[in-house]
Design an enzyme around this catalytic site. Sequence first.
Site, PDB file in Angstrom:
ATOM      1  CG  HIS A  78      11.501  11.563  36.283  1.00  0.00           C
ATOM      2  ND1 HIS A  78      11.720  10.226  35.993  1.00  0.00           N
ATOM      3  CD2 HIS A  78      10.594  11.587  37.284  1.00  0.00           C
ATOM      4  CE1 HIS A  78      10.969   9.480  36.783  1.00  0.00           C
ATOM      5  NE2 HIS A  78      10.278  10.276  37.587  1.00  0.00           N
ATOM      6  CG  ASP A 129      11.996   6.429  34.998  1.00  0.00           C
ATOM      7  OD1 ASP A 129      12.907   5.669  35.383  1.00  0.00           O
ATOM      8  OD2 ASP A 129      10.868   6.458  35.518  1.00  0.00           O
ATOM      9  CE  LYS A 130      10.558  10.803  29.451  1.00  0.00           C
ATOM     10  NZ  LYS A 130      10.581  10.207  28.130  1.00  0.00           N
ATOM     11  CD  GLU A 136      16.167  -1.180  26.838  1.00  0.00           C
ATOM     12  OE1 GLU A 136      15.712  -0.251  27.550  1.00  0.00           O
ATOM     13  OE2 GLU A 136      15.566  -1.625  25.843  1.00  0.00           O
ATOM     14  CD  GLU A 144      20.262  -6.586  22.534  1.00  0.00           C
ATOM     15  OE1 GLU A 144      20.524  -6.928  23.712  1.00  0.00           O
ATOM     16  OE2 GLU A 144      19.224  -5.999  22.228  1.00  0.00           O
ATOM     17  CE  LYS A 177       6.370  12.168  38.919  1.00  0.00           C
ATOM     18  NZ  LYS A 177       6.120  10.923  39.704  1.00  0.00           N
ATOM     19  CG  PHE A 224      11.947  17.579  44.989  1.00  0.00           C
ATOM     20  CD1 PHE A 224      12.883  16.544  44.973  1.00  0.00           C
ATOM     21  CD2 PHE A 224      11.122  17.721  43.881  1.00  0.00           C
ATOM     22  CE1 PHE A 224      13.003  15.691  43.900  1.00  0.00           C
ATOM     23  CE2 PHE A 224      11.228  16.877  42.784  1.00  0.00           C
ATOM     24  CZ  PHE A 224      12.163  15.859  42.792  1.00  0.00           C
ATOM     25  CG  ASP A 267      13.280   6.558  42.061  1.00  0.00           C
ATOM     26  OD1 ASP A 267      13.677   5.418  42.347  1.00  0.00           O
ATOM     27  OD2 ASP A 267      12.146   6.784  41.594  1.00  0.00           O
ATOM     28  CB  ALA A 268      17.181   3.408  40.134  1.00  0.00           C
ATOM     29  CE  LYS A 312       7.909   8.505  35.062  1.00  0.00           C
ATOM     30  NZ  LYS A 312       8.300   7.204  35.589  1.00  0.00           N
ATOM     31  CE  LYS A 321      12.226  -0.588  22.290  1.00  0.00           C
ATOM     32  NZ  LYS A 321      10.814  -0.996  22.462  1.00  0.00           N
TER      33      LYS A 321
END
Length: 394
Positions: free
Chosen positions: A18, A20-21, A46, A59, A171, A235, A243-244, A250, A270
């Site tokens: 996905h 985002d993943k 990020e 950073e 998904k 699909f 999709d960006a 998530k 992080k």
Amino acid sequence: MRNHGDFLFTSESVSEGHPDKVADRISDTVLDAYLEADPEARVACETLVTTNRVILAGEVRGPKAVENTLIDRARQAIKDIGYDQEGFSWKKAEITSFLHAQSADIAVGVDSAGDKDEGAGDQGIMFGFATRETEELMPAPLFYAQSILERIRDYRKQGDARGVGLLPDAKSQVTLRYVDGKPIGATSIVVSTQHAEGMRQNTIREMVRETVREVLPEGWMCPEHEFYVNPTGNFVIGGPDGDAGLTGRKIIVDTYGGAAPHGGGAFSGKDPTKVDRSAAYAARYLAKNVVAAGLADRCTIQLSYAIGVSRPLSVYVDLDGSGKDVDEVRLGSLLNEMVDLSPRGIRERLRLNRPIYTKTSAYGHFGRIPDPALDNFTWENTDLAEQLKSALNR
């Protein structure tokens, strides 16, 4: 999530492919690269992914030499996920890094110096949760939604007949019926999976059905008319080309599928001085040990912090009426005494200053089985349970 009576509850999950993943995976790959070189490195990375483009921002504070490896590492992460498509390929995606030095103002507030202990990397609230619904002490709808996608991934990467032709983006969504607060079966299941051009949807449906039946307990399969596979049809175009994707979008998939509260921050990219991540792991560790000790069937724990302050401002325990003659206020005080919940204390107890985060970036940060060889997912250990029972019985 209400935990009493009869009701339906739904959780969703997304695969490692996905968009985002993909972003989470790359951000945690960057984090691991720095921690591998310096356990005290600071990272807040990020990632943005879109059609054949990856952008890193954020950073860092760590060895300069690591910077030169990051683009190659990001490329290898994309390769491992399985993307070598026209619109998103590990070979030809343009990868750009805008990572820069950590703010000196943040460093002054967070770093230890002299008699000052290390403070939290930010203010915020973090939640941990555990429930007896599964052996992993996780909410059942999310556990099965994650497991379906993990099994599809395994078949795809192994070249198994149940995964041939399926591509990385997918998904899932699982709705379970609860009776007297306990899950008894699925009422509907949705799986959408990217696939090669020309595959018949009926073929994909049968492949997915077989996988879902393997994952669910016997007799839990939903009715046929509530089993949805690629409900919109083809699909083929998926992943960052479709999709960006962005790091940290998530957070419900990453935690408890909506069955418990979530704090204000995401995890991936992080380093563990950021309590968004480390204190959420600590809260899960505490909640899981409470349930594993037999003190309750469900446990929610909230921790709160202020930037630059080492101790938690509050420790809150909610057993949702499932406690076994346990006073929640006393339990919260006891947990705070038994475990050092300062940022440094959490990192040392759970051994978080190590490159263990890439595997957390997909299929959930909780309910995972620790790998003894990697010594990862330490927050899933239940080594505190017996000590906790003894302390409460005194």
